[in-house]
Design an enzyme around this catalytic site. Sequence first.
Site, PDB file in Angstrom:
ATOM      1  N   LYS A  64       5.153 128.101   8.409  1.00 33.56           N
ATOM      2  CA  LYS A  64       6.226 129.098   8.484  1.00 33.56           C
ATOM      3  C   LYS A  64       5.692 130.453   8.036  1.00 33.56           C
ATOM      4  CE  LYS A  64      10.967 127.663   7.488  1.00 33.56           C
ATOM      5  NZ  LYS A  64      11.907 127.481   6.388  1.00 33.56           N
TER       6      LYS A  64
HETATM    7  C1  E4P Z   1      15.353 127.440   7.470  1.00 33.54           C
HETATM    8  O1  E4P Z   1      14.217 127.151   7.743  1.00 33.54           O
HETATM    9  C2  E4P Z   1      15.773 127.897   6.139  1.00 33.54           C
HETATM   10  O2  E4P Z   1      15.102 127.137   5.159  1.00 33.54           O
HETATM   11  C3  E4P Z   1      17.241 127.709   5.870  1.00 33.54           C
HETATM   12  O3  E4P Z   1      17.965 127.265   6.984  1.00 33.54           O
HETATM   13  C4  E4P Z   1      17.878 128.796   5.083  1.00 33.54           C
HETATM   14  O4  E4P Z   1      19.235 128.475   4.886  1.00 33.54           O
HETATM   15  P1  E4P Z   1      20.159 129.158   3.772  1.00 33.54           P
HETATM   16  O5  E4P Z   1      20.620 130.452   4.308  1.00 33.54           O
HETATM   17  O6  E4P Z   1      21.295 128.178   3.618  1.00 33.54           O
HETATM   18  O7  E4P Z   1      19.322 129.282   2.541  1.00 33.54           O
END
Ligand code: E4P
Length: 221
Positions: free
Chosen positions: A84
């Site tokens: 990522k």
């Molecule tokens: C995706 O890869 C992220 O980790 C995640 O969906 C972030 O979500 P949040 O806004 O609930 O922290």
Amino acid sequence: MRLFLDTADIDEIREINRWGVLSGVTTNPTLLAREKGDPEIGWKEILAEVEGDVSLEVTDLSSADAIVQQGTHLAAMGPNAIVKVPMTPAGIEAGKRLTKDGIRINVTLVFSPAQALLAAEIGAYIVSPFLGRIDDAAADGMHALRQICEIYEVQGYETNVLAASLRHPMHIVDAAIAGADIATMPFEVFAKLVKHPLTDLGLEKFSADWAKLQDELKGGA
Ligand code: E4P
């Protein structure tokens, strides 16, 4: 649409994995901090538990070189490791270099179709628009997702659209209708997908009627 868990909690991952519907996991620094243990150990455990893609996020963002170095290390942790990288100038520069090296990347912290266009142009394997956080900023996350899916369709991009930051079951349903390739969600949302009050009521009635029949049969014997 593939269903992913957005967590670093191995017990949650094991539970949903037993259902046979888990296609992958996304993690981020916040989720790993919540687990408190050594992230390297946590990532290895998740990579071994899950057959599908597991996103591991880079944290050394000091330069594109630093992202490439850490991303290369993360990618080597397992054949199902996806790196990522954030949607920043250094992130996309590094992402392009990692992609050229044959490493699959997930461009994260995407909030607009323009950013998603850049992710596709560097050949990202996954782009992650954060729907819930867009809604938090008083904008329409689902509208952004629909635009991204449409752009990718019209332009023929192969990057997978991963709907992220999902907060409730209707987010998952609407993401599927919009054409997202993947939806990632917390354990609580995954657990809600299976629930319906009419299923519970129906089961209650079936059990009561079955028990009544058994009593009648016993009484008649
Ligand atoms: C995706 O890869 C992220 O980790 C995640 O969906 C972030 O979500 P949040 O806004 O609930 O922290």
